[in-house]
Design a protein around this motif. Sequence first.
Motif, PDB file in Angstrom:
ATOM      1  N   THR A  34     -12.051  29.406   9.648  1.00 45.50           N
ATOM      2  CA  THR A  34     -10.751  28.727   9.614  1.00 45.50           C
ATOM      3  C   THR A  34     -10.857  27.231   9.327  1.00 45.50           C
ATOM      4  N   MET A  50      -8.298  25.436   7.142  1.00 46.61           N
ATOM      5  CA  MET A  50      -6.998  26.096   7.286  1.00 46.61           C
ATOM      6  C   MET A  50      -6.156  25.419   8.365  1.00 46.61           C
ATOM      7  N   VAL A 102      -0.689  27.604   2.822  1.00 53.13           N
ATOM      8  CA  VAL A 102      -1.427  28.258   1.738  1.00 53.13           C
ATOM      9  C   VAL A 102      -2.404  29.292   2.295  1.00 53.13           C
ATOM     10  N   TYR A 103      -2.911  29.040   3.507  1.00 53.58           N
ATOM     11  CA  TYR A 103      -3.937  29.900   4.108  1.00 53.58           C
ATOM     12  C   TYR A 103      -3.400  30.787   5.231  1.00 53.58           C
ATOM     13  N   GLU A 109       3.711  28.883  10.361  1.00 54.82           N
ATOM     14  CA  GLU A 109       2.453  28.134  10.359  1.00 54.82           C
ATOM     15  C   GLU A 109       2.174  27.460  11.711  1.00 54.82           C
ATOM     16  N   ALA A 131      -4.600  34.559   5.425  1.00 57.57           N
ATOM     17  CA  ALA A 131      -6.037  34.625   5.702  1.00 57.57           C
ATOM     18  C   ALA A 131      -6.316  34.220   7.148  1.00 57.57           C
ATOM     19  N   TYR A 132      -5.622  33.190   7.617  1.00 53.56           N
ATOM     20  CA  TYR A 132      -5.796  32.756   9.002  1.00 53.56           C
ATOM     21  C   TYR A 132      -5.385  33.867   9.973  1.00 53.56           C
ATOM     22  N   ILE A 174      -1.226  25.598  10.807  1.00 47.22           N
ATOM     23  CA  ILE A 174      -2.017  26.117   9.704  1.00 47.22           C
ATOM     24  C   ILE A 174      -1.427  25.652   8.381  1.00 47.22           C
ATOM     25  N   ASP A 175      -2.293  25.307   7.453  1.00 43.16           N
ATOM     26  CA  ASP A 175      -1.839  25.021   6.083  1.00 43.16           C
ATOM     27  C   ASP A 175      -1.205  26.311   5.562  1.00 43.16           C
TER      28      ASP A 175
END
Length: 104
Positions: free
Chosen positions: A83, A86, A17-18, A53, A21-22, A14-15
């Motif tokens: 997603t 993301m 930054v997200y 991540e 939220a993910y 996952i990025d």
Amino acid sequence: MSDETVVRMAEIEIDPVYLEAYQRLLAEEIEISVNIEEGVLALNAVAIKGYPEKIRILEVYASRAAYEAHLQTPHFLKYKAGTVGMVTSLNLIDVEPLMMHSKP
């Protein structure tokens, strides 16, 4: 486990930054899937220690048909749509269970 059981390992990155939220979208999708889909036997998500991540999900379905049905559910489609952007890497691996056991 029956011969029909489908067990998969999802390796997801996952990025960062997200990430929060993910994780919210993933938690919602897992809870709904396990609670309402008879063919979803288990969904267990973990992150590699020190690398939040890098997500790994052990997925257990009663059959190939249950897996295919899961992919068409509104909650899974919401997760996939939510997603987009993301997920930087996704690798789905069919695995052979050697020993899987949990308390009821």
